[in-house]
Enzyme design. Structure first.
Site, short mmCIF file in Angstrom:
data_model
loop_
_atom_site.label_atom_id
_atom_site.label_comp_id
_atom_site.label_asym_id
_atom_site.label_seq_id
_atom_site.Cartn_x
_atom_site.Cartn_y
_atom_site.Cartn_z
N VAL A 150 3.52 3.01 7.89
CA VAL A 150 4.97 2.77 7.78
C VAL A 150 5.33 2.31 6.35
O VAL A 150 6.20 2.90 5.70
CB VAL A 150 5.43 1.70 8.82
CG1 VAL A 150 6.89 1.31 8.58
CG2 VAL A 150 5.24 2.22 10.24
N GLU B 230 10.98 1.15 13.15
CA GLU B 230 10.57 2.43 12.58
C GLU B 230 10.01 3.30 13.69
O GLU B 230 9.28 2.83 14.55
CB GLU B 230 9.46 2.12 11.54
CG GLU B 230 8.87 3.32 10.89
CD GLU B 230 9.92 4.18 10.21
OE1 GLU B 230 10.65 3.68 9.35
OE2 GLU B 230 10.02 5.37 10.59
N ARG C 166 5.88 8.96 13.28
CA ARG C 166 4.62 9.32 13.94
C ARG C 166 3.56 9.56 12.89
O ARG C 166 3.86 10.12 11.82
CB ARG C 166 4.81 10.62 14.74
CG ARG C 166 5.85 10.54 15.82
CD ARG C 166 6.34 11.92 16.20
NE ARG C 166 7.09 12.54 15.10
CZ ARG C 166 7.59 13.77 15.14
NH1 ARG C 166 7.41 14.53 16.19
NH2 ARG C 166 8.25 14.26 14.11
N ALA D 125 0.15 17.91 28.60
CA ALA D 125 -0.93 17.16 29.27
C ALA D 125 -2.17 17.16 28.39
O ALA D 125 -2.38 18.07 27.59
CB ALA D 125 -1.22 17.79 30.62
N CYS E 188 -0.23 2.87 18.30
CA CYS E 188 1.07 2.38 18.79
C CYS E 188 1.26 2.45 20.31
O CYS E 188 1.49 1.42 20.94
CB CYS E 188 2.19 3.11 18.09
SG CYS E 188 2.23 2.79 16.34
N LYS F 12 -5.00 12.29 17.43
CA LYS F 12 -4.10 13.45 17.48
C LYS F 12 -4.37 14.29 16.25
O LYS F 12 -5.12 13.87 15.35
CB LYS F 12 -2.63 13.02 17.56
CG LYS F 12 -2.15 12.28 16.32
CD LYS F 12 -0.73 11.77 16.47
CE LYS F 12 0.26 12.80 16.00
NZ LYS F 12 1.60 12.21 15.79
N ARG G 178 -8.11 5.27 15.95
CA ARG G 178 -7.82 4.10 16.79
C ARG G 178 -7.39 4.53 18.20
O ARG G 178 -6.53 5.40 18.34
CB ARG G 178 -6.74 3.23 16.13
CG ARG G 178 -7.30 2.43 14.97
CD ARG G 178 -6.22 1.66 14.26
NE ARG G 178 -5.33 2.53 13.52
CZ ARG G 178 -4.25 2.10 12.87
NH1 ARG G 178 -3.95 0.82 12.88
NH2 ARG G 178 -3.49 2.95 12.21
C1 UDX Z 1 4.07 7.05 18.31
C2 UDX Z 1 5.57 7.31 18.49
O1 UDX Z 1 5.74 8.71 18.75
C3 UDX Z 1 6.33 6.90 17.23
O2 UDX Z 1 7.72 7.06 17.43
C4 UDX Z 1 6.04 5.42 16.93
O3 UDX Z 1 6.69 5.03 15.74
C5 UDX Z 1 4.53 5.21 16.78
O4 UDX Z 1 3.87 5.68 17.99
P1 UDX Z 1 2.03 8.25 17.08
O5 UDX Z 1 1.18 7.27 17.79
O6 UDX Z 1 1.82 8.46 15.63
O7 UDX Z 1 3.59 7.88 17.28
O8 UDX Z 1 1.82 9.69 17.75
P2 UDX Z 1 2.48 10.52 18.93
O9 UDX Z 1 2.84 11.84 18.40
O10 UDX Z 1 3.52 9.75 19.63
O11 UDX Z 1 1.22 10.71 19.91
C6 UDX Z 1 0.63 9.60 20.59
C7 UDX Z 1 -0.44 10.09 21.53
O12 UDX Z 1 0.13 10.82 22.61
C8 UDX Z 1 -1.47 11.03 20.91
O13 UDX Z 1 -2.73 10.69 21.42
C9 UDX Z 1 -1.04 12.41 21.38
O14 UDX Z 1 -2.10 13.34 21.43
C10 UDX Z 1 -0.52 12.08 22.76
N1 UDX Z 1 0.45 13.06 23.28
C11 UDX Z 1 1.66 13.21 22.65
C12 UDX Z 1 0.14 13.79 24.41
O15 UDX Z 1 -0.94 13.66 25.00
N2 UDX Z 1 1.06 14.67 24.89
C13 UDX Z 1 2.28 14.86 24.29
O16 UDX Z 1 3.07 15.68 24.81
C14 UDX Z 1 2.58 14.10 23.15
#
Ligand code: UDX
Length: 471
Positions: free
Chosen positions: A47, A191, A194, A295, A303, A363, A370
């Site tokens: 951030v 904030e 992602r 899924a 987060c 991701k 983490r």
């Molecule tokens: C998240 C929030 O999206 C963001 O707004 C906040 O500021 C911080 O936390 P982030 O953790 O960076 O962001 O990634 P995000 O894209 O949200 O994915 C989180 C997890 O969910 C990942 O493990 C991703 O693979 C998983 N995911 C996401 C799914 O399994 N399916 C989806 O459809 C979307």
């Protein structure tokens, strides 16, 4: 809560042209020296560093502060301490514009117009949000407040629970300064960026939420953002606690969507229905929306798991039993067991088996591991005496810090398949869509468990199990 726009009308963030082609980016929004604002950004994680680099690239005078000297030296050289697409470009641009890097909060820090607190808020052992870093920053700021000539706006961007700004940070600022009455504004400005698209989200946020206790201070920050962002930006002006709650509601709802679709995937698997076919159609209903319906192995990262857990603890503390949030969290934890069950069903004894892992980051487009399900799965498989060979385009260095030589790492996806008994795809890196059957047939036992349903397999010699597809 006053709102200038209807939240329901919020459109998905658009990709900024700067990001599509950073090399040819134009600076039509460069801030002219006449109105040049001074800001400090404290805490240079995803951030803080994204914000400092973006503001610096717009020719705002930015002082970026982090206690970690090694990190500061790296940033000073234009290198980013973690992988984040486009961040390096913005950082180098802001360094050219004079980005100032420091390791301490000083009297000078207080002379900035805006002081953004962007330190992390991890969980403590009791699964509560650990405010240690936010409090330490507030204390350091308070200790420098004695000779204030200006009235700075202290802006909390760190994820904190409702009540933190007014009940925790404000008293620290007021009670620890050397003078009797101090003059500052305290704003909450959560904030939503992602990882993996941190710059895109910083350059084009879908909304800017500003919480404060008086409209003048809120306006001041709104005007600052209006200098930087296009006319169409949506601003939500509210009080501190509501702004803080919005952030938790956002993340908890995203987690709920993922746990919902993962539950559905597990049902689909049993009845031979493809969860993606279902998700695509329910996503067409505007009341549901098509995002966050993919899924997979469960949500990870710094987060979502943390914020759901923190909201559960907070709810319990204030006397509300958060049944739904508990189910969201438990469903997420269960998804790893689901993958383990599939492996055990297909390979009866795991002892000495060679297992390939595709993807270590939580991701795609990040090197962050983490709360990555891959790491938890590897820990389990090592306990079962499996041999692991893992691939990830960006996260090997971080994974090595956890497992060192206990597992093998490869740079080429081919190596994950040679002589292995099972390959599990966990992170949806785009390059994995290119994996073909010829590669998979190099396995000792061609068995692939695809938790993201990315591979196209028709060869009958390959046992392919797509999580949420069914046989
Ligand atoms: C998240 C929030 O999206 C963001 O707004 C906040 O500021 C911080 O936390 P982030 O953790 O960076 O962001 O990634 P995000 O894209 O949200 O994915 C989180 C997890 O969910 C990942 O493990 C991703 O693979 C998983 N995911 C996401 C799914 O399994 N399916 C989806 O459809 C979307």
């Amino acid at each position: 809560m006053s709102s200038k726009t209807n939240l329901a009308d919020t459109k998905h963030r658009s990709v900024n042209s700067d990001l599509n082609n950073p090399q040819t980016a134009h600076d039509d929004q460069i801030i002219h020296t006449r109105s040049r604002k001074k800001v400090a950004v404290i805490g240079l994680g995803a951030v803080g560093l994204s914000l400092a680099s973006f503001l610096g690239s717009k020719n705002i005078s930015v002082t970026a502060i982090d206690y970690d000297e090694k990190k500061i030296k790296m940033i000073q050289k234009g290198c980013t301490p973690f992988y984040e697409p486009s961040l390096k470009y913005y950082l180098q641009k802001s360094l050219k514009n004079g980005l100032n890097l420091e390791t301490r909060i000083t009297e000078n820090t207080l002379s900035n117009d805006f002081i953004f607190i962007t330190t992390g808020t991890p969980l403590n052992k009791q699964n509560q949000l650990n405010l240690e870093y936010v409090k330490a920053v507030a204390l350091s700021l308070a200790e420098q407040m004695s000779h204030l000539k200006t009235k700075p706006s202290i802006v909390i961007k760190s994820t904190v629970l409702p009540g933190t700004a007014m009940q925790v940070v404000k008293p620290i600022l007021e009670q620890n300064s050397l003078v009797e009455s101090v003059n500052f504004d305290l704003l909450s400005n959560p904030e939503f960026l992602r990882e993996g698209s941190a710059m895109q989200d910083t350059v084009s946020p879908h909304v800017i939420v500003i919480g404060g206790s008086n409209s003048k201070s809120i306006k001041k920050l709104t005007m600052f953002y209006k200098m930087i962002y296009p006319d169409k930006m949506q601003f939500i002006e509210t009080n501190n606690a509501t702004a803080e709650m919005i952030k938790f509601a956002n993340n908890a709802f995203l987690a709920t969507k993922i746990s919902f679709i993962n539950s559905l995937a597990n049902i689909c698997q049993k009845v031979g229905v493809n969860v993606d076919d279902v998700a695509r159609v329910i996503g067409m209903d505007p009341r549901i929306g098509n995002l966050f319906l993919k899924a997979g192995p469960g949500y990870g990262g710094a987060c979502l798991p943390k914020d759901v857990e923190a909201l559960i603890s907070f709810s319990n503390e204030i006397g509300y039993d958060p049944i739904l949030l508990n189910a969201v969290r438990d469903t997420n934890i269960f998804q790893l067991n689901k993958i383990i069950d599939i492996i055990k069903q297909e390979i009866h004894s795991l002892e000495e088996k060679n297992i390939g892992i595709l993807g270590l980051a939580f991701k795609e487009d990040t090197d962050d591991i983490r709360e990555s399900v891959s790491i938890k799965l590897i820990e389990y498989l090592l306990d079962q005496n499996c041999k692991i060979i893992a691939h990830d385009p960006k996260a090997i260095e971080n994974t090595y810090k956890v497992f060192e030589d206990k597992i093998m790492y490869c740079k080429d996806t081919n190596d994950v398949f040679y002589g292995t008994d099972c390959v599990i795809l966990l992170t949806p890196w785009k390059e994995y869509t290119k994996i073909n059957e010829k590669k998979i047939l190099k396995m000792r036992n061609p068995l692939v468990i695809d938790t993201r349903r990315m591979l196209k397999i028709s060869n009958k010699k390959i046992r392919y199990i797509g999580l949420g597809i069914g046989k």
